[in-house]
Write a protein that holds these residues in place. Structure first.
Motif, PDB file in Angstrom:
ATOM      1  N   GLU A  94      -0.382   1.288 -15.030  1.00 40.30           N
ATOM      2  CA  GLU A  94      -0.837   0.658 -13.788  1.00 40.30           C
ATOM      3  C   GLU A  94      -0.716  -0.864 -13.775  1.00 40.30           C
ATOM      4  OE1 GLU A  94      -3.911   2.496 -11.747  1.00 40.30           O
ATOM      5  OE2 GLU A  94      -4.678   0.690 -10.781  1.00 40.30           O
ATOM      6  N   GLU A 125       0.833  -1.207   0.000  1.00 43.83           N
ATOM      7  CA  GLU A 125       0.000   0.000   0.000  1.00 43.83           C
ATOM      8  C   GLU A 125       0.866   1.255   0.000  1.00 43.83           C
ATOM      9  OE1 GLU A 125      -3.295   1.884  -0.675  1.00 43.83           O
ATOM     10  OE2 GLU A 125      -3.093  -0.310  -0.628  1.00 43.83           O
ATOM     11  N   ARG A 137       1.880   1.931  -3.520  1.00 44.61           N
ATOM     12  CA  ARG A 137       0.778   2.528  -4.290  1.00 44.61           C
ATOM     13  C   ARG A 137       0.579   3.988  -3.922  1.00 44.61           C
ATOM     14  NH1 ARG A 137      -1.647  -2.335  -2.728  1.00 44.61           N
ATOM     15  NH2 ARG A 137      -1.512  -3.927  -4.368  1.00 44.61           N
ATOM     16  N   ARG A 138       0.703   4.287  -2.633  1.00 48.40           N
ATOM     17  CA  ARG A 138       0.548   5.673  -2.205  1.00 48.40           C
ATOM     18  C   ARG A 138       1.655   6.540  -2.778  1.00 48.40           C
ATOM     19  NH1 ARG A 138      -2.182   6.875   2.834  1.00 48.40           N
ATOM     20  NH2 ARG A 138      -3.708   5.229   3.227  1.00 48.40           N
ATOM     21  N   ARG A 151       3.199   6.079  -5.641  1.00 46.84           N
ATOM     22  CA  ARG A 151       2.878   6.317  -7.045  1.00 46.84           C
ATOM     23  C   ARG A 151       1.754   7.343  -7.178  1.00 46.84           C
ATOM     24  NH1 ARG A 151      -0.962   3.447 -10.436  1.00 46.84           N
ATOM     25  NH2 ARG A 151      -0.589   3.999 -12.630  1.00 46.84           N
ATOM     26  N   ARG A 152       0.748   7.215  -6.326  1.00 47.78           N
ATOM     27  CA  ARG A 152      -0.389   8.119  -6.419  1.00 47.78           C
ATOM     28  C   ARG A 152       0.049   9.561  -6.150  1.00 47.78           C
ATOM     29  NH1 ARG A 152      -4.151   5.910  -2.459  1.00 47.78           N
ATOM     30  NH2 ARG A 152      -3.421   3.951  -3.356  1.00 47.78           N
ATOM     31  N   TRP A 153       0.872   9.733  -5.139  1.00 42.04           N
ATOM     32  CA  TRP A 153       1.368  11.086  -4.818  1.00 42.04           C
ATOM     33  C   TRP A 153       2.157  11.647  -5.987  1.00 42.04           C
ATOM     34  CZ3 TRP A 153       5.926  13.788  -4.396  1.00 42.04           C
ATOM     35  CH2 TRP A 153       5.872  15.000  -3.682  1.00 42.04           C
ATOM     36  N   LEU A 165       2.010  10.885  -9.176  1.00 38.99           N
ATOM     37  CA  LEU A 165       1.181  11.197 -10.339  1.00 38.99           C
ATOM     38  C   LEU A 165       0.349  12.444 -10.088  1.00 38.99           C
ATOM     39  CD1 LEU A 165      -0.008   7.635 -11.437  1.00 38.99           C
ATOM     40  CD2 LEU A 165       1.611   9.152 -12.604  1.00 38.99           C
ATOM     41  N   ALA A 166      -0.058  12.650  -8.837  1.00 43.04           N
ATOM     42  CA  ALA A 166      -0.864  13.824  -8.512  1.00 43.04           C
ATOM     43  C   ALA A 166       0.001  15.070  -8.384  1.00 43.04           C
ATOM     44  CB  ALA A 166      -1.645  13.588  -7.210  1.00 43.04           C
TER      45      ALA A 166
END
Lengths: 229, 229
Positions: free
Chosen positions: A211, A88, A91-92, A94-96, A98-99
């Motif tokens: 993804e 997790e 994933r976090r 990567r999410r940060w 990309l954002a």
DNA sequence: TTGCTGAAGTTAACGGTGTTCACCGGGGCG
DNA sequence: CGCCCCGGTGAACACCGTTAACTTCAGCAA
């Protein structure tokens, strides 16, 4: 020692960094300029020199904040299986990224601009990088407190590699056993590669959605941390 | 149609790019400026506009050359075991990047400067990236002509992933079977991560010499391409 | 030979950048 | 009251990309 309100100064510092951050979000790292910051704040550029010795210092300071913010965004204290927590966290991350592509580029992109600031840059951000890695090191240590560590890959048990770990040792001492460090280096390198290649668009010639590749590589890495090859 | 010598023009173009390259080597990507190039050539900056529509175009053109040069530096036609050849290609890639950090930053670093050139940049360099990947795709295909491909990782056989491969398909058609593409994406992502993290200095807080980690990850990746997990 | 044409380069200028310097206003402290 | 110094301004310097107008000159056609 005219203290006035010491909060006034720090408030201005925060406002400057907030404005720089806004410019970063809207136009990327190159959009951060002293004159643009001052313009948005209703000031003139030389005024900023009362708070930062120059643009580079401001950017380095801002980048330090980004590391802390990213650490908070990634860290996920909980009582799950540490392996699940580790996935997790990836994933976090990567999410940060990309954002916040501009922020990611600042913290993890290519420095190399002027050789001058290069060393200073690295030295001052060493702390940020080390503290960021700590989050992953902690979690991997938690993994190995539950699962048995896999056999060490070749080359990573050599005395030469142990000597190369001196900077890490200076930052974290011997808090983590070698298999934890080894697993971290491999995992972090893979995670960095996946996210950087996606954020920087270097795989856009081949794939529109990274993804599935990310998830495949993530799970492969996670399972590889417990006895797999 | 006063052709004069048509080679004169292309010679000047080459001289401009060579000067830009020299500035890149000595001062990084940020050191490339039209005025500096012109100064070194004994000209004035506006003269360069006779050969390039602007600085961005010059840099994009130069970067295209870098992809070709890198392809030559990496490619190693031979009759060895393709697995050995693949490993040697990875090492050559790392060696080239470490010897040419500025060039590497230009080709594989963080773009993100102005959103304007971002798209144009990517579109024009898509070809370079695709042709560069081709070298690895070819070799991996040669690997699978000898060794059996490993089982496809999860998520990479999904129809969603197949749809995401559209850009790749536009560039290479169906020349390579899916396991080759899958192995390439994983291997390339890892190689990129290892080299970029080293060249950009993002692991300097932990390790002084990345080579043992590189070799360990390289051999793990290579062996993983033939049945390993 | 004359004249035209177009390529290649110049100078000047506009707006943008970081940075330095001299100056100044005003609030807290002795 | 007077001093000091913090935070700010304005002008200036050197650099940048880019544009416009102008010059210079080689080469070809009539």
């Amino acid at each position: 020692m005219t203290t006035t309100t010491p909060s006034r100064r720090s408030a201005t510092v925060a406002a400057i960094k907030a404005t720089a951050r806004r410019l970063l979000r809207s136009g990327g790292p190159a959009a951060i300029s002293l004159r643009a910051i001052a313009r948005e704040m209703g000031m003139t550029a030389p005024a900023i020199y009362r708070y930062f010795p120059g643009l580079d210092a401001l950017v380095v300071d801002l980048t330090g904040d980004l590391f802390a913010e990213l650490r908070d965004a990634v860290d996920r204290p909980g009582d799950d299986d540490p392996l699940v927590r580790l996935a997790e966290m990836g994933r976090r991350f990567r999410r940060w990224a990309l954002a916040n592509p501009g922020e990611f580029a600042l913290a993890f992109g290519s420095p190399v601009p002027g050789v001058t600031q290069f060393d200073r840059h690295c030295l001052e951000l060493t702390d940020g990088g080390a503290r960021f890695g700590e989050v992953f090191l902690d979690t991997i240590a938690a993994v190995y407190a539950v699962h048995p560590p896999p056999p060490m890959p070749a080359n990573l048990g050599d005395p030469g590699f142990l000597a190369a770990l001196q900077p890490y040792r200076d930052a974290h001492g011997d808090r983590f056993p070698l298999p934890v460090v080894s697993a971290f280096l491999i995992g972090w390198t893979r995670l960095y590669g996946l996210v950087a290649i996606e954020v920087f668009g270097h795989l856009r010639w081949a794939v529109t959605d990274v993804e599935p590749l990310f998830e495949a590589e993530l799970s492969r890495t996670i399972t590889g941390m417990t006895g797999g090859a």
